[in-house]
Design a protein around this motif. Structure first.
Motif, short mmCIF file in Angstrom:
data_model
loop_
_atom_site.label_atom_id
_atom_site.label_comp_id
_atom_site.label_asym_id
_atom_site.label_seq_id
_atom_site.Cartn_x
_atom_site.Cartn_y
_atom_site.Cartn_z
N GLU A 86 -4.25 -18.77 27.37
CA GLU A 86 -3.88 -17.79 26.35
C GLU A 86 -3.93 -16.38 26.90
O GLU A 86 -3.08 -15.53 26.58
CB GLU A 86 -4.80 -17.92 25.14
N THR A 115 -4.01 -20.59 16.93
CA THR A 115 -5.31 -20.67 17.56
C THR A 115 -6.05 -19.35 17.43
O THR A 115 -5.45 -18.27 17.36
CB THR A 115 -5.22 -21.02 19.06
N GLY A 118 -9.41 -20.15 21.14
CA GLY A 118 -9.25 -21.49 21.68
C GLY A 118 -9.52 -22.60 20.70
O GLY A 118 -9.63 -23.77 21.10
N PHE A 143 -4.39 -24.65 23.12
CA PHE A 143 -3.37 -23.67 23.49
C PHE A 143 -2.02 -24.12 22.96
O PHE A 143 -1.67 -25.30 23.05
CB PHE A 143 -3.33 -23.51 25.01
N ASP A 144 -1.26 -23.20 22.39
CA ASP A 144 0.13 -23.41 21.98
C ASP A 144 0.31 -24.61 21.04
O ASP A 144 1.07 -25.54 21.34
CB ASP A 144 1.00 -23.58 23.22
N SER A 191 3.32 -27.30 29.05
CA SER A 191 3.54 -25.86 29.22
C SER A 191 4.44 -25.61 30.42
O SER A 191 4.40 -26.35 31.40
CB SER A 191 2.21 -25.12 29.44
#
Length: 203
Positions: A86, A115, A118, A143-144, A191
């Motif tokens: 992040e 988020t 985290g 994340f994401d 990612s």
């Protein structure tokens, strides 16, 4: 009498006059909701998640309602315990704000995932003021997160692995090696790698 602030100070304090403005706007397919992130005022760097309910009838425009406030959900700003992924994302996006700096919605824009520090949060975008956000206690750091079109599951990246969480807080590994939650593996899932993110805009 207080001396007026010199010009460099207001742009610095307001992050070039962007704090307090709506950003990352999402409109529901039926046109009834507009979702966006925004801080509470022009010198507050912590974004919250807001929803504007569109009234098709003639009359005054309704005020946006606060859906998720990081100050209430965490008690503090979220930038102290950010996962490294992040931090890198915010650096690439030239993101100087904290709080809800990104979110994703399901197909009907009824559920949002985001988020903080985290940790995974989901928000019911149809709920009343302040009643829609809650934490899902899943394996992290998160994340994401991205909900599926039906809003029943949320995919997210955890280190170098890809996981899927249900709305009851259970999660399962989809891709990657169990235990690789610190992004140290040479193979990662879910990612874009650094060059694609930095040079090709694949965020």
């Amino acid at each position: 009498m207080t001396a007026p602030a010199t010009f460099p100070r207001p742009p610095a304090r307001t992050q070039r006059f962007t704090l307090g403005d709506p950003r990352t706007v999402t409109v529901s397919p039926d046109g009834q909701r507009v979702v966006f992130a925004r801080s509470s005022r022009g010198d507050d760097p912590v974004n919250a998640l807001w929803v504007l309910d569109v009234d098709p009838a003639d009359g005054p425009v309704p005020a946006p309602r606060l859906v998720a406030d990081p100050h209430e959900l965490l008690g503090v700003a979220d930038d102290a315990d950010l996962p490294e992924a992040e931090r890198r994302r915010r650096e690439r996006m030239r993101e100087g704000a904290a709080g809800v700096t990104g979110y994703a919605c399901d197909g009907s824009v009824r559920t949002a995932a985001f988020t903080l520090s985290g940790r995974l949060f989901v928000a019911d975008l149809l709920a009343g003021v302040g009643a829609g956000a809650r934490e899902l206690h899943v394996e992290g750091p998160v994340f994401d997160p991205v909900p599926d079109p039906a809003g029943s599951q949320i995919a997210y990246v955890c280190g170098s692995t890809l996981r899927v969480a249900a709305l009851d807080g259970t999660s399962r590994l989809v891709a990657g090696e169990p235990g690789h939650t610190d992004a140290t593996s040479t193979i990662s899932w879910g990612s874009a790698e650094f060059v694609a993110a930095e040079e090709m805009g694949r965020h």
